[in-house]
Design an enzyme around this catalytic site. Structure first.
Site, PDB file in Angstrom:
ATOM      1  N   LYS A 208      47.387  45.189  35.435  1.00  0.00           N
ATOM      2  CA  LYS A 208      48.359  43.928  34.641  1.00  0.00           C
ATOM      3  C   LYS A 208      47.788  42.760  35.198  1.00  0.00           C
ATOM      4  O   LYS A 208      47.771  42.044  33.928  1.00  0.00           O
ATOM      5  CB  LYS A 208      48.978  44.621  35.094  1.00  0.00           C
ATOM      6  CG  LYS A 208      50.772  43.666  33.817  1.00  0.00           C
ATOM      7  CD  LYS A 208      52.353  43.045  34.640  1.00  0.00           C
ATOM      8  CE  LYS A 208      53.015  42.509  33.592  1.00  0.00           C
ATOM      9  NZ  LYS A 208      54.360  42.793  33.366  1.00  0.00           N
ATOM     10  N   ASN A 212      47.571  38.994  33.615  1.00  0.00           N
ATOM     11  CA  ASN A 212      48.074  37.445  33.867  1.00  0.00           C
ATOM     12  C   ASN A 212      47.566  37.310  34.708  1.00  0.00           C
ATOM     13  O   ASN A 212      48.386  35.946  34.391  1.00  0.00           O
ATOM     14  CB  ASN A 212      49.662  38.071  33.948  1.00  0.00           C
ATOM     15  CG  ASN A 212      50.000  38.793  34.862  1.00  0.00           C
ATOM     16  OD1 ASN A 212      49.680  38.822  35.514  1.00  0.00           O
ATOM     17  ND2 ASN A 212      51.285  40.201  34.415  1.00  0.00           N
ATOM     18  N   ASN A 216      48.345  33.712  32.553  1.00  0.00           N
ATOM     19  CA  ASN A 216      48.792  33.029  32.767  1.00  0.00           C
ATOM     20  C   ASN A 216      48.615  31.801  32.761  1.00  0.00           C
ATOM     21  O   ASN A 216      48.624  30.617  32.366  1.00  0.00           O
ATOM     22  CB  ASN A 216      49.705  33.965  33.219  1.00  0.00           C
ATOM     23  CG  ASN A 216      50.758  35.063  32.773  1.00  0.00           C
ATOM     24  OD1 ASN A 216      49.983  35.844  31.622  1.00  0.00           O
ATOM     25  ND2 ASN A 216      51.953  35.552  32.829  1.00  0.00           N
TER      26      ASN A 216
END
Length: 339
Positions: A208, A212, A216
């Site tokens: 993940k 991110n 992000n």
């Protein structure tokens, strides 16, 4: 099982809401306008498949009003918010109680209970003074990874993006499959959220993090969705170089996520265009979650001798943006959001 969701924002509110609707014994902890909306109106969940037609009447309280003990505390706070609430949460744990920490990025406990020469190493970016390590009993911790895009569009109203990958993964820090993991899965799955009981929760965190930890910060800096970043060739090129650095750092601690930078970026481009949590924070003038997402990767790279120049540039730019938000009280919401 008595469950406390400590931090009922987008993801915590969603989990607490569906558990409540499924009949679980759940209390949500929220502040300010979110607390008032949940108390007065209940929780509204919107989504093409997993939305609910009526508000869910949840049991909600403010921090400090909780009535323990709780068998499971699902921590819905951002990683940089946990230290301030750690002592209170620990005081609410039942004997042999569990704390499910499913925050994005690399956690403070990463090198605990790990068969590695780096066992016991600290990630200063996520636990700079050791508060978390000292306060939270390590045997109470369950690692988690949440895959469910959610957006808190206004107090008490959460918008979901339904995807085939929606699930929560849980795992022990020593990678054993234990009865308590199965107990947590049995409590959550009736609510409609699939649970993966994992024997390698760190691998799932890195998978993940490839998204991110790179997209992000870039989303915050560029005010763009993950898909827009991947579709624009100049930012795609930067993202590719950053993902390559994350992959190299992961490999340096024995983790191989099983993908390439281009494969990961193409996967991101296929996803829904919901705003990342970090971009949502920029829009609403909230402190950004950067340490666990990007700075912890840089920390690991320094421990293992892997250079991360592109990650460091993105971290510096996002950190300055965060300073404008925190020190100057600036929110970067577009006019349509401000109205």
């Amino acid at each position: 099982m008595r469950i406390l969701v400590y931090g009922a924002g987008a993801v915590g509110g969603y989990v607490g809401g569906i558990l409540t609707a499924a009949g679980a014994d759940v209390t949500l902890v929220a502040r300010g306008a979110q607390h008032e909306a949940l108390k007065q109106r209940g929780l509204i969940i919107e989504g093409p498949k997993s939305g609910r037609p009526d508000p869910i009447r949840v049991r909600v309280c403010r921090p400090g009003e909780e009535k323990g003990p709780f068998d499971l505390i699902i921590v819905g706070l951002k990683s940089h918010q946990i230290a301030g609430a750690a002592a209170r949460m620990v005081s609410l744990l039942a004997k042999d109680g569990m704390m499910l920490l499913g925050q994005n990025g690399l956690p403070y406990w990463y090198f605990e209970k790990l068969d590695s020469p780096l066992r016991g190493s600290q990630l200063k970016s996520v636990d700079p003074d050791g508060t978390l390590a000292r306060t939270i009993p390590i045997d109470a911790v369950i690692g988690g990874v949440m895959n469910k895009p959610a957006d808190l569009v206004e107090p008490g109203r959460i918008r979901l993006a339904d995807q085939a990958s929606d699930r929560i993964a849980i795992g022990e820090l020593d990678n054993r499959i234990t009865p308590r993991l199965k107990e947590i899965a049995a409590a959550i799955e009736p609510a409609g959220l699939p649970v993966l009981v994992s024997d390698d929760i760190r691998l799932l965190k890195w998978r993940k993090l490839l998204s991110n930890g790179v997209f992000n910060p870039l989303a915050a800096i560029t005010q763009s969705t993950h898909r827009q970043i991947g579709d624009f060739e100049p930012t795609r090129r930067i993202a590719r170089l950053m993902v390559d650095e994350v992959l190299a750092v992961a490999a340096s601690v024995g983790v191989r996520p099983g993908t390439t930078s281009d494969q990961m970026i193409d996967d991101v481009r296929k996803r829904v265009g919901i705003l990342s949590s970090t971009l949502q924070d920029v829009r609403f003038g909230r402190e950004l979650e950067l340490d666990a997402l990007i700075n912890a990767v840089i920390d690991v790279g320094r421990l293992t001798g892997i250079a991360t120049p592109y990650l460091e540039v993105a971290s510096a730019c996002a950190a300055l943006l965060n300073r404008r938000i925190v020190d100057d009280g600036v929110a970067f919401a577009p006019a349509a959001v401000r109205k």
